[in-house]
Write a protein that holds these residues in place. Structure first.
Motif, short mmCIF file in Angstrom:
data_model
loop_
_atom_site.label_atom_id
_atom_site.label_comp_id
_atom_site.label_asym_id
_atom_site.label_seq_id
_atom_site.Cartn_x
_atom_site.Cartn_y
_atom_site.Cartn_z
N ILE A 79 6.73 -7.43 69.80
CA ILE A 79 8.15 -7.40 70.16
C ILE A 79 8.93 -6.48 69.23
O ILE A 79 9.74 -5.66 69.67
CB ILE A 79 8.74 -8.83 70.13
CG1 ILE A 79 8.14 -9.66 71.27
CG2 ILE A 79 10.27 -8.80 70.21
CD1 ILE A 79 8.44 -11.14 71.19
N TYR A 80 8.70 -6.60 67.91
CA TYR A 80 9.47 -5.84 66.93
C TYR A 80 8.84 -4.51 66.55
O TYR A 80 9.47 -3.68 65.89
CB TYR A 80 9.69 -6.68 65.67
CG TYR A 80 10.70 -7.79 65.86
CD1 TYR A 80 12.05 -7.59 65.58
CD2 TYR A 80 10.32 -9.04 66.31
CE1 TYR A 80 12.98 -8.60 65.75
CE2 TYR A 80 11.24 -10.06 66.49
CZ TYR A 80 12.56 -9.84 66.21
OH TYR A 80 13.49 -10.83 66.37
N GLY A 81 7.57 -4.31 66.91
CA GLY A 81 6.91 -3.04 66.64
C GLY A 81 6.26 -2.93 65.27
O GLY A 81 5.63 -1.93 64.96
N VAL A 82 6.43 -3.94 64.44
CA VAL A 82 5.82 -3.97 63.10
C VAL A 82 5.46 -5.42 62.78
O VAL A 82 6.10 -6.35 63.25
CB VAL A 82 6.77 -3.42 62.00
CG1 VAL A 82 6.99 -1.93 62.15
CG2 VAL A 82 8.11 -4.15 62.01
N PRO A 83 4.42 -5.61 61.95
CA PRO A 83 4.07 -6.99 61.57
C PRO A 83 5.11 -7.58 60.62
O PRO A 83 5.72 -6.85 59.83
CB PRO A 83 2.71 -6.84 60.89
CG PRO A 83 2.64 -5.43 60.45
CD PRO A 83 3.50 -4.63 61.40
N PRO A 84 5.31 -8.90 60.69
CA PRO A 84 6.30 -9.53 59.83
C PRO A 84 5.74 -9.91 58.47
O PRO A 84 4.54 -10.10 58.29
CB PRO A 84 6.65 -10.80 60.61
CG PRO A 84 5.36 -11.17 61.27
CD PRO A 84 4.74 -9.85 61.65
N LYS A 85 6.65 -10.02 57.53
CA LYS A 85 6.37 -10.67 56.24
C LYS A 85 6.97 -12.06 56.37
O LYS A 85 8.16 -12.21 56.71
CB LYS A 85 7.02 -9.92 55.08
CG LYS A 85 6.86 -10.61 53.75
CD LYS A 85 7.58 -9.86 52.65
CE LYS A 85 7.47 -10.61 51.33
NZ LYS A 85 8.29 -9.98 50.29
N ILE A 86 6.19 -13.10 56.11
CA ILE A 86 6.66 -14.47 56.28
C ILE A 86 6.70 -15.14 54.91
O ILE A 86 5.71 -15.17 54.19
CB ILE A 86 5.74 -15.26 57.23
CG1 ILE A 86 5.70 -14.58 58.59
CG2 ILE A 86 6.21 -16.71 57.35
CD1 ILE A 86 4.71 -15.18 59.56
N GLU A 87 7.90 -15.64 54.55
CA GLU A 87 8.09 -16.31 53.27
C GLU A 87 8.56 -17.74 53.52
O GLU A 87 9.49 -17.97 54.27
CB GLU A 87 9.16 -15.59 52.44
CG GLU A 87 8.83 -14.15 52.12
CD GLU A 87 10.01 -13.46 51.45
OE1 GLU A 87 10.22 -13.71 50.25
OE2 GLU A 87 10.72 -12.71 52.15
N TYR A 88 7.89 -18.68 52.85
CA TYR A 88 8.27 -20.10 52.92
C TYR A 88 9.10 -20.43 51.70
O TYR A 88 8.71 -20.13 50.57
CB TYR A 88 7.01 -20.97 52.99
CG TYR A 88 6.24 -20.75 54.26
CD1 TYR A 88 6.51 -21.51 55.40
CD2 TYR A 88 5.27 -19.75 54.35
CE1 TYR A 88 5.80 -21.29 56.58
CE2 TYR A 88 4.57 -19.53 55.52
CZ TYR A 88 4.84 -20.29 56.63
OH TYR A 88 4.16 -20.07 57.80
N LEU A 89 10.27 -21.02 51.91
CA LEU A 89 11.24 -21.27 50.85
C LEU A 89 11.59 -22.75 50.78
O LEU A 89 11.96 -23.35 51.79
CB LEU A 89 12.51 -20.44 51.10
CG LEU A 89 12.27 -18.95 51.37
CD1 LEU A 89 13.49 -18.30 51.98
CD2 LEU A 89 11.87 -18.26 50.08
N ASP A 90 11.50 -23.31 49.61
CA ASP A 90 11.85 -24.72 49.40
C ASP A 90 13.37 -24.83 49.35
O ASP A 90 14.01 -24.28 48.44
CB ASP A 90 11.22 -25.21 48.09
CG ASP A 90 11.46 -26.68 47.83
OD1 ASP A 90 11.88 -27.41 48.76
OD2 ASP A 90 11.22 -27.11 46.70
#
Length: 98
Positions: free
Chosen positions: A77-88
């Motif tokens: 969809i966005y054309g690039v892979p995402p960076k995924i960050e989990y935040l407390d």
């Protein structure tokens, strides 16, 4: 609660109207989704990063959502892979009810 920041970075600017269309088309499945409190679709000031921010009830639900299949789908969809960050989330203010 856990926050998840998903960032898509391009070498060329994202088109704001295209991102707004994506947000409109993808909004429906998130409405009323179990365990999801909030989701926002955002564009950074320079226009090179599209960011989605989620607030989930718990980490297990959040991590279960971001499968390899989903990552592949949003990459398309966005054309690039995402960076995924989990935040407390250690504190939260919700003014939506006022």
């Amino acid at each position: 609660m856990i926050g998840v920041l998903v960032t898509f970075t391009q070498t060329q600017k994202f088109d704001r109207s295209t991102l707004a269309k994506i947000a409109g088309e993808l909004r429906g499945p998130f409405e009323g989704m179990a365990g999801l409190r909030f989701k926002s679709f955002m564009l950074d000031e320079d226009g090179f990063q599209a960011k989605n921010f989620y607030v989930w009830d718990d980490e297990d639900t959040a991590r279960a959502f971001f499968t390899e299949e989903l990552v592949g789908k949003v990459t398309g969809i966005y054309g690039v892979p995402p960076k995924i960050e989990y935040l407390d989330i250690v504190g939260f203010v919700d003014n939506s009810g006022t």
